[in-house]
Design a protein around this motif. Structure first.
Motif, mmCIF file in Angstrom:
data_model
loop_
_atom_site.group_PDB
_atom_site.id
_atom_site.type_symbol
_atom_site.label_atom_id
_atom_site.label_comp_id
_atom_site.label_asym_id
_atom_site.label_seq_id
_atom_site.Cartn_x
_atom_site.Cartn_y
_atom_site.Cartn_z
ATOM 1 N N PHE A 441 -7.155 -6.711 13.549
ATOM 2 C CA PHE A 441 -7.707 -5.515 12.906
ATOM 3 C C PHE A 441 -6.569 -4.801 12.175
ATOM 4 O O PHE A 441 -5.688 -4.204 12.794
ATOM 5 C CB PHE A 441 -8.324 -4.603 13.964
ATOM 6 C CG PHE A 441 -8.875 -3.310 13.416
ATOM 7 C CD1 PHE A 441 -9.952 -3.312 12.551
ATOM 8 C CD2 PHE A 441 -8.322 -2.090 13.796
ATOM 9 C CE1 PHE A 441 -10.482 -2.119 12.053
ATOM 10 C CE2 PHE A 441 -8.837 -0.891 13.311
ATOM 11 C CZ PHE A 441 -9.925 -0.907 12.437
ATOM 12 N N ASN A 442 -6.577 -4.901 10.854
ATOM 13 C CA ASN A 442 -5.487 -4.348 10.049
ATOM 14 C C ASN A 442 -6.064 -3.648 8.814
ATOM 15 O O ASN A 442 -6.311 -4.276 7.789
ATOM 16 C CB ASN A 442 -4.525 -5.460 9.620
ATOM 17 C CG ASN A 442 -3.385 -4.937 8.761
ATOM 18 O OD1 ASN A 442 -3.150 -3.733 8.697
ATOM 19 N ND2 ASN A 442 -2.690 -5.835 8.088
ATOM 20 N N PRO A 443 -6.280 -2.318 8.906
ATOM 21 C CA PRO A 443 -6.853 -1.576 7.770
ATOM 22 C C PRO A 443 -6.023 -1.670 6.493
ATOM 23 O O PRO A 443 -6.561 -1.448 5.394
ATOM 24 C CB PRO A 443 -6.901 -0.130 8.288
ATOM 25 C CG PRO A 443 -6.926 -0.252 9.771
ATOM 26 C CD PRO A 443 -6.079 -1.462 10.087
ATOM 27 N N ASP A 444 -4.727 -2.029 6.618
ATOM 28 C CA ASP A 444 -3.895 -2.172 5.420
ATOM 29 C C ASP A 444 -4.359 -3.328 4.532
ATOM 30 O O ASP A 444 -3.946 -3.424 3.372
ATOM 31 C CB ASP A 444 -2.428 -2.391 5.806
ATOM 32 C CG ASP A 444 -1.774 -1.113 6.318
ATOM 33 O OD1 ASP A 444 -2.420 -0.051 6.229
ATOM 34 O OD2 ASP A 444 -0.640 -1.177 6.810
ATOM 35 N N ASN A 445 -5.221 -4.187 5.066
ATOM 36 C CA ASN A 445 -5.823 -5.234 4.227
ATOM 37 C C ASN A 445 -6.611 -4.637 3.072
ATOM 38 O O ASN A 445 -6.907 -5.334 2.096
ATOM 39 C CB ASN A 445 -6.753 -6.115 5.060
ATOM 40 C CG ASN A 445 -6.006 -7.157 5.874
ATOM 41 O OD1 ASN A 445 -5.009 -7.710 5.413
ATOM 42 N ND2 ASN A 445 -6.478 -7.439 7.082
ATOM 43 N N PHE A 446 -6.954 -3.336 3.195
ATOM 44 C CA PHE A 446 -7.787 -2.714 2.160
ATOM 45 C C PHE A 446 -7.063 -1.580 1.433
ATOM 46 O O PHE A 446 -7.708 -0.713 0.846
ATOM 47 C CB PHE A 446 -9.120 -2.264 2.770
ATOM 48 C CG PHE A 446 -9.984 -3.443 3.113
ATOM 49 C CD1 PHE A 446 -10.798 -4.028 2.165
ATOM 50 C CD2 PHE A 446 -9.910 -4.027 4.367
ATOM 51 C CE1 PHE A 446 -11.549 -5.151 2.454
ATOM 52 C CE2 PHE A 446 -10.665 -5.153 4.680
ATOM 53 C CZ PHE A 446 -11.475 -5.718 3.719
ATOM 54 N N LEU A 447 -5.740 -1.616 1.477
ATOM 55 C CA LEU A 447 -4.979 -0.772 0.564
ATOM 56 C C LEU A 447 -5.231 -1.267 -0.864
ATOM 57 O O LEU A 447 -5.451 -2.468 -1.078
ATOM 58 C CB LEU A 447 -3.490 -0.847 0.891
ATOM 59 C CG LEU A 447 -3.046 -0.117 2.164
ATOM 60 C CD1 LEU A 447 -1.622 -0.514 2.536
ATOM 61 C CD2 LEU A 447 -3.154 1.396 1.974
ATOM 62 N N PRO A 448 -5.229 -0.376 -1.848
ATOM 63 C CA PRO A 448 -5.532 -0.794 -3.233
ATOM 64 C C PRO A 448 -4.718 -1.984 -3.710
ATOM 65 O O PRO A 448 -5.253 -2.905 -4.344
ATOM 66 C CB PRO A 448 -5.217 0.469 -4.049
ATOM 67 C CG PRO A 448 -5.424 1.593 -3.093
ATOM 68 C CD PRO A 448 -4.984 1.070 -1.756
ATOM 69 N N GLU A 449 -3.399 -1.988 -3.390
ATOM 70 C CA GLU A 449 -2.557 -3.089 -3.876
ATOM 71 C C GLU A 449 -2.920 -4.411 -3.218
ATOM 72 O O GLU A 449 -2.783 -5.484 -3.831
ATOM 73 C CB GLU A 449 -1.072 -2.773 -3.630
ATOM 74 C CG GLU A 449 -0.712 -2.436 -2.200
ATOM 75 C CD GLU A 449 -0.784 -0.948 -1.884
ATOM 76 O OE1 GLU A 449 -0.043 -0.500 -0.986
ATOM 77 O OE2 GLU A 449 -1.589 -0.243 -2.547
ATOM 78 N N ALA A 450 -3.409 -4.367 -1.956
ATOM 79 C CA ALA A 450 -3.821 -5.604 -1.275
ATOM 80 C C ALA A 450 -5.132 -6.126 -1.860
ATOM 81 O O ALA A 450 -5.305 -7.337 -2.050
ATOM 82 C CB ALA A 450 -3.967 -5.354 0.225
ATOM 83 N N CYS A 451 -6.039 -5.218 -2.175
ATOM 84 C CA CYS A 451 -7.340 -5.618 -2.737
ATOM 85 C C CYS A 451 -7.189 -6.253 -4.112
ATOM 86 O O CYS A 451 -7.903 -7.196 -4.459
ATOM 87 C CB CYS A 451 -8.270 -4.404 -2.825
ATOM 88 S SG CYS A 451 -8.752 -3.719 -1.225
ATOM 89 N N GLU A 452 -6.249 -5.729 -4.892
ATOM 90 C CA GLU A 452 -6.047 -6.237 -6.257
ATOM 91 C C GLU A 452 -5.591 -7.689 -6.266
ATOM 92 O O GLU A 452 -5.852 -8.421 -7.227
ATOM 93 C CB GLU A 452 -5.021 -5.365 -6.984
ATOM 94 C CG GLU A 452 -5.548 -3.991 -7.355
ATOM 95 C CD GLU A 452 -4.464 -3.092 -7.932
ATOM 96 O OE1 GLU A 452 -3.312 -3.596 -8.090
ATOM 97 O OE2 GLU A 452 -4.746 -1.914 -8.213
ATOM 98 N N LYS A 453 -4.910 -8.116 -5.209
ATOM 99 C CA LYS A 453 -4.361 -9.477 -5.165
ATOM 100 C C LYS A 453 -5.394 -10.518 -4.761
ATOM 101 O O LYS A 453 -5.176 -11.719 -4.950
ATOM 102 C CB LYS A 453 -3.190 -9.521 -4.176
ATOM 103 C CG LYS A 453 -1.992 -8.687 -4.598
ATOM 104 C CD LYS A 453 -0.911 -8.723 -3.524
ATOM 105 C CE LYS A 453 0.271 -7.832 -3.891
ATOM 106 N NZ LYS A 453 1.297 -7.824 -2.808
ATOM 107 N N ARG A 454 -6.506 -10.080 -4.186
ATOM 108 C CA ARG A 454 -7.490 -11.035 -3.668
ATOM 109 C C ARG A 454 -8.537 -11.382 -4.715
ATOM 110 O O ARG A 454 -8.867 -10.569 -5.584
ATOM 111 C CB ARG A 454 -8.198 -10.452 -2.431
ATOM 112 C CG ARG A 454 -7.352 -10.488 -1.179
ATOM 113 C CD ARG A 454 -8.217 -10.264 0.054
ATOM 114 N NE ARG A 454 -8.839 -8.955 0.061
ATOM 115 C CZ ARG A 454 -8.298 -7.860 0.600
ATOM 116 N NH1 ARG A 454 -7.093 -7.929 1.144
ATOM 117 N NH2 ARG A 454 -8.940 -6.724 0.587
ATOM 118 N N PRO A 455 -9.117 -12.583 -4.630
ATOM 119 C CA PRO A 455 -10.237 -12.934 -5.502
ATOM 120 C C PRO A 455 -11.400 -11.963 -5.270
ATOM 121 O O PRO A 455 -11.578 -11.454 -4.155
ATOM 122 C CB PRO A 455 -10.615 -14.356 -5.054
ATOM 123 C CG PRO A 455 -9.411 -14.868 -4.352
ATOM 124 C CD PRO A 455 -8.745 -13.695 -3.725
#
Length: 523
Positions: A441-455
């Protein structure tokens, strides 16, 4: 010797038999044999005559479904086939790489034919309809989820959350630990009744005999879907209707339709009465104020759309059409959201450090105020990320199914038109390449910069593409309000570890033993 007439009659019979029976059978066999050949090219479990691959699921209880499905995915990979009986073959994908071309398509938007199991209950509303009807309904219902409408619902979200806190306090004093999921479910259903049908049922405090029957009917109808899917002999409507499960299901549908029809008639009468009073002039100022102040529910938006004044073209919904959409929203709008809230509470209760950060954020934004400001609610960014991460690990809807309208290639395999394709978000969201430590469980997965890198289709808890969930903003607003209210008042301690949970992958993802917690009041 045969007469000419007898020969002609015999010849005519042969031609008719060929046209009506032999030719269609040949066409079906040719098409089916190609389908079977293409399906045989896919990996998958061993086939048992008549049962296909469902025998394992049928002979095991439903709480083994997730375990068996996980084993199949590990054994056969991110794309495999599974026969449901002798005639229906389903294809299952558990990687965004395969799902992307489906979500990104405006062609493959039809729900699986297996959703037809819900037609007697939900009709062909937004969830189950296809083609032109779906496009029209989607356009028709979009205004019902406008930001202004959602803002007007915030008071309901907040008031029902306050009621939940009072009830949890009573339960906390009775039991050191308890299952919080049923209380969240009742709160969510309370919210959906008032926002969808404009009916205050006060489910959390007390319900009437008729209300109880309606609530039980929803639960029974929802759980019957997976039960029927895994039993091929119950797929034909006639056989299901005469089965004990089918007969009870029919009674449940009758109870729900009767309830919704009654509400529709009451709300239409109120609407028409208010219109007449506007035309003729109000004789009672109190009545004028009451009508002006009354909050529009989802059902009112539908009635306004079909009966209201205005120069725009009206799409006239029958009472049956209104009922289809209200029943759909009642079904989709409470169970899914309650599931998302429950899993967020569970995960925050397993991670006290993150929970305390969320509590500080809530106090900084709201202080001693009730959670009634949508503007302030939007400032709870850590809580927003926590809910998204919860939906990644435990998506409310763990799988969706589409029927392919055209032949498509996925991972080097050809899937013909008509293929029933199941997309498993529960497993897609655990891609190790995209989510390091996928079980964490890691909410940092949904920081804006993390979201931008994902498909774009790596995280799809509300589906995606043209057929995404129309109510996702409603669900997130409700979830943030309820979770913030609980965390604001209590420190949550979840009792069971993830390894101890028994996941039930029905139409909604839930824990067999609920979400057991201890609640500690905050000073």
């Amino acid at each position: 010797m045969y007469s000419v007439t007898e020969v002609l009659v015999a010849l005519l019979i042969v031609i008719l038999v060929w046209i009506l029976l032999v030719s269609p059978l040949q066409q079906w066999y040719s098409k089916h044999s190609r389908f079977c050949h293409l399906m045989s090219e896919l990996p998958g479990p061993k086939i048992v005559p008549l049962f296909g691959n469902t025998y394992e699921f049928v002979e095991n209880p439903l709480n083994k479904f997730t375990e068996l499905l996980t084993h199949m995915i590990k054994t056969h990979g991110p794309i495999f086939r599974m026969w449901v009986g002798p005639f229906t073959c389903t294809v299952h994908v558990s990687s965004w790489r395969y799902a992307e071309s489906i979500f990104n398509s405006s062609v493959h938007i039809d729900k699986s034919s297996l959703y037809s199991f819900l037609h007697s209950w939900l009709g062909t509303g937004l969830l189950t309809s296809t083609g032109a009807k779906w496009h029209l309904r989607r356009k028709l219902l979009t205004p019902a989820f406008h930001r202004s409408v959602l803002d007007s619902f915030q008071e309901v979200f907040s008031d029902k959350s306050d009621t939940l806190i009072k009830i949890l306090e009573v339960e906390r004093k009775k039991s050191e630990s308890f299952d919080i999921a049923p209380f969240i479910w009742q709160c969510s259903l309370d919210i959906i009744c008032e926002t969808a049908m404009g009916t205050k049922m006060n489910i959390q405090e007390s319900v009437s005999k008729n209300d109880t029957a309606y609530l039980k009917a929803i639960s029974y109808a929802a759980e019957s879907g997976l039960y029927r899917l895994l039993r091929p002999w119950l797929h034909p409507q006639l056989l299901f209707d005469i089965s004990p499960r089918g007969r009870k299901y029919k009674k449940s549908v009758e109870i729900m339709h009767s309830f919704t029809n009654k509400v529709i008639q009451e709300r239409k009468k109120e609407y028409l009465d208010s219109k007449r009073m506007e035309v003729n002039g109000f004789t009672d100022e109190n009545e004028k104020f009451r009508i002006k102040k009354r909050r529009m529910a989802f059902i009112d938006v539908l009635i306004e759309t079909t009966l209201g004044d205005g120069e725009e073209e009206k799409h006239h919904l029958t009472d049956e059409g209104i009922r289809e959409e209200v029943d759909t929203f009642m079904f989709e709008g409470h169970d899914t959201t309650a599931s998302g809230i429950s899993w967020t509470i569970y995960l925050l209760g397993r991670h006290p450090d993150i929970q305390e950060e969320v509590a500080r954020e809530i106090n900084e934004v709201f202080g001693q105020e009730s959670i009634k400001s949508t503007q302030k609610l939007s400032e709870l960014r850590l809580l927003d990320r926590c809910i998204h991460e919860s939906l990644r690990l435990y998506p409310s809807v763990p799988v969706i199914a589409r029927e392919l309208n055209k032949e498509v290639k996925l991972g080097g395999h050809t899937l013909p038109a008509g293929t029933e394709l199941f997309i498993h978000m529960f497993y897609m969201h655990r891609d190790k390449e995209l989510f390091p430590e996928p079980e964490k469980f890691n909410p940092d997965n949904f920081l804006p910069e993390a979201c931008e890198k994902r498909p774009p289709y790596a995280f799809v808890p509300f589906s995606a593409g043209p057929r995404n969930c129309i109510g996702q903003k409603f669900a997130m607003q409700e979830a943030k309000t309820v979770v913030a209210s609980i965390v604001k008042n209590y420190r949550i301690e979840s009792i069971e570890s993830p390894q101890e949970l028994v996941l039930l992958m029905e139409m909604i993802l839930r824990s067999q033993n609920g979400i057991k917690v201890r609640l500690h009041p905050r000073n």
